[in-house]
Scaffold this motif. Sequence first.
Motif, PDB file in Angstrom:
ATOM      1  N   LEU A  40       5.475   2.460  -9.946  1.00 52.00           N
ATOM      2  CA  LEU A  40       5.439   2.023  -8.582  1.00 52.00           C
ATOM      3  C   LEU A  40       5.746   3.413  -7.942  1.00 52.00           C
ATOM      4  CD1 LEU A  40       8.512  -0.159  -7.521  1.00 52.00           C
ATOM      5  CD2 LEU A  40       8.617   1.148  -9.374  1.00 52.00           C
ATOM      6  N   PRO A  41       5.482   3.125  -6.542  1.00 55.77           N
ATOM      7  CA  PRO A  41       5.597   4.385  -5.362  1.00 55.77           C
ATOM      8  C   PRO A  41       6.997   4.755  -5.340  1.00 55.77           C
ATOM      9  CG  PRO A  41       3.736   2.795  -4.730  1.00 55.77           C
ATOM     10  CD  PRO A  41       4.421   2.136  -5.901  1.00 55.77           C
ATOM     11  N   PRO A  42       7.315   5.983  -4.991  1.00 55.56           N
ATOM     12  CA  PRO A  42       8.721   6.504  -4.771  1.00 55.56           C
ATOM     13  C   PRO A  42       9.561   5.824  -3.542  1.00 55.56           C
ATOM     14  CG  PRO A  42       7.189   8.106  -5.109  1.00 55.56           C
ATOM     15  CD  PRO A  42       6.304   7.049  -5.236  1.00 55.56           C
ATOM     16  N   THR A  43       8.809   5.600  -2.449  1.00 51.95           N
ATOM     17  CA  THR A  43       9.529   4.999  -1.383  1.00 51.95           C
ATOM     18  C   THR A  43       9.625   3.531  -1.521  1.00 51.95           C
ATOM     19  OG1 THR A  43       8.592   6.738  -0.059  1.00 51.95           O
ATOM     20  CG2 THR A  43       9.382   4.542   1.215  1.00 51.95           C
ATOM     21  N   LEU A  44       8.778   2.848  -2.114  1.00 53.44           N
ATOM     22  CA  LEU A  44       9.161   1.527  -2.374  1.00 53.44           C
ATOM     23  C   LEU A  44      10.020   1.180  -3.465  1.00 53.44           C
ATOM     24  CD1 LEU A  44       8.005  -1.510  -1.736  1.00 53.44           C
ATOM     25  CD2 LEU A  44       6.340  -1.020  -3.947  1.00 53.44           C
ATOM     26  N   ALA A  45       9.942   2.028  -4.348  1.00 52.48           N
ATOM     27  CA  ALA A  45      11.175   2.027  -5.530  1.00 52.48           C
ATOM     28  C   ALA A  45      12.376   2.075  -4.784  1.00 52.48           C
ATOM     29  CB  ALA A  45      10.807   2.990  -6.372  1.00 52.48           C
ATOM     30  N   LEU A  46      12.824   3.358  -4.173  1.00 57.76           N
ATOM     31  CA  LEU A  46      13.838   3.603  -3.736  1.00 57.76           C
ATOM     32  C   LEU A  46      14.500   2.704  -2.539  1.00 57.76           C
ATOM     33  CD1 LEU A  46      13.328   7.615  -3.379  1.00 57.76           C
ATOM     34  CD2 LEU A  46      14.714   6.293  -5.259  1.00 57.76           C
ATOM     35  N   SER A  86       9.304   4.091 -13.249  1.00 58.10           N
ATOM     36  CA  SER A  86       8.934   5.207 -13.370  1.00 58.10           C
ATOM     37  C   SER A  86       8.013   5.236 -11.874  1.00 58.10           C
ATOM     38  CB  SER A  86       7.982   5.612 -14.164  1.00 58.10           C
ATOM     39  OG  SER A  86       7.434   6.897 -14.168  1.00 58.10           O
ATOM     40  N   THR A  87       8.054   6.587 -11.302  1.00 55.18           N
ATOM     41  CA  THR A  87       7.467   6.577  -9.960  1.00 55.18           C
ATOM     42  C   THR A  87       6.396   7.874 -10.026  1.00 55.18           C
ATOM     43  OG1 THR A  87       9.020   8.180  -9.179  1.00 55.18           O
ATOM     44  CG2 THR A  87       9.324   6.012  -8.434  1.00 55.18           C
ATOM     45  N   ILE A 106      -3.136   4.223 -11.750  1.00 54.76           N
ATOM     46  CA  ILE A 106      -2.764   3.876 -13.142  1.00 54.76           C
ATOM     47  C   ILE A 106      -4.050   3.695 -14.088  1.00 54.76           C
ATOM     48  CG2 ILE A 106      -3.051   1.250 -12.437  1.00 54.76           C
ATOM     49  CD1 ILE A 106      -0.241   2.897 -14.844  1.00 54.76           C
ATOM     50  N   HIS A 107      -3.520   4.016 -15.444  1.00 54.93           N
ATOM     51  CA  HIS A 107      -4.621   4.166 -16.630  1.00 54.93           C
ATOM     52  C   HIS A 107      -3.648   3.602 -17.860  1.00 54.93           C
ATOM     53  CE1 HIS A 107      -7.429   6.533 -14.283  1.00 54.93           C
ATOM     54  NE2 HIS A 107      -6.402   7.552 -13.918  1.00 54.93           N
TER      55      HIS A 107
END
Length: 300
Positions: free
Chosen positions: A97-103, A125-126, A132-133
């Motif tokens: 997922l995206p870093p800001t959303l994750a953190l 993981s960010t 995504i593949h």
Amino acid sequence: MKRLPPLDALHVFSVVARTRNMSRAAETLFVTQSAVSRQVRQLEEHLGTALFVRQARGIELTVAGQRLLPAVEQAFDGIRRAVDALAERPTDLKFKLPPTLALRWFLPRLPDFQARHPEIEVRMSTASFSQIHFEREDFDAAIVAGTQEPADCHTELLFNEELTPACAPALAARLRTPADLAGEALIHLSPDHADWRAWLALAGVSHPALASGPSFELSDMAANVAGQGLGVAIADPLLIADDLRHGRLVTPFPDLLIKTDYRYWFACPRARRHEPAIEALRGWLRAEIEASLAECLGKS
């Protein structure tokens, strides 16, 4: 209804049927040959029919034995799989997922998910969050952010990006109207400052230093700088929901939001979308996002 035969006798029957030899069956079961013969005889007496017939080349199944064997093997296989499942470690779910959303949003809420689903261990993981593949990457599910819906996988829209100014409470106290932003530094999310241009146009005001001010690739960095009172960032309220709740950031004009073409999708391999762990994560995410939006934007 006829009483079921003992499981021990059925197990011995399945081993004898597989080996076609009383001696080899006894070695496999670590018992004597006479014990094997006794179990088979008791099972035949219980069922009222012969299960084996002795021939010159060994033991063969009778018609009754041939009918019984698949059901016995299927039953023991089911028991074996159930026991193995009970002994397994929690399911690992690799999630991107995206870093800001994750953190700023996901990590503070992750303990709640783990408490609700202790059988699922999320590994986050960010890396390369904008795409995504699944056929090339070792992930079970992802949240993908961007303007284009992910291809070649199952997707569900989670939310659309909406932006509004955000800043430290002390700075927000100086902002009574959007025009008051003219005296403050703007913190940007893109080098072309397109987000601030769009919001200022919506508010019907201008800024004398729109071309200046720091730019950051990640909303997390922009929010951190804004939280230190060094300027006004433009941010999605959902991504800073905890900052708003705890008073680290304030949105001085919460009713003035611009909708962008940036979106967040839940994605997973099509063939796996109904797996219990993936369904649990997807359902929890949707409920948590809905609750966050209701809290920070007053949406129902």
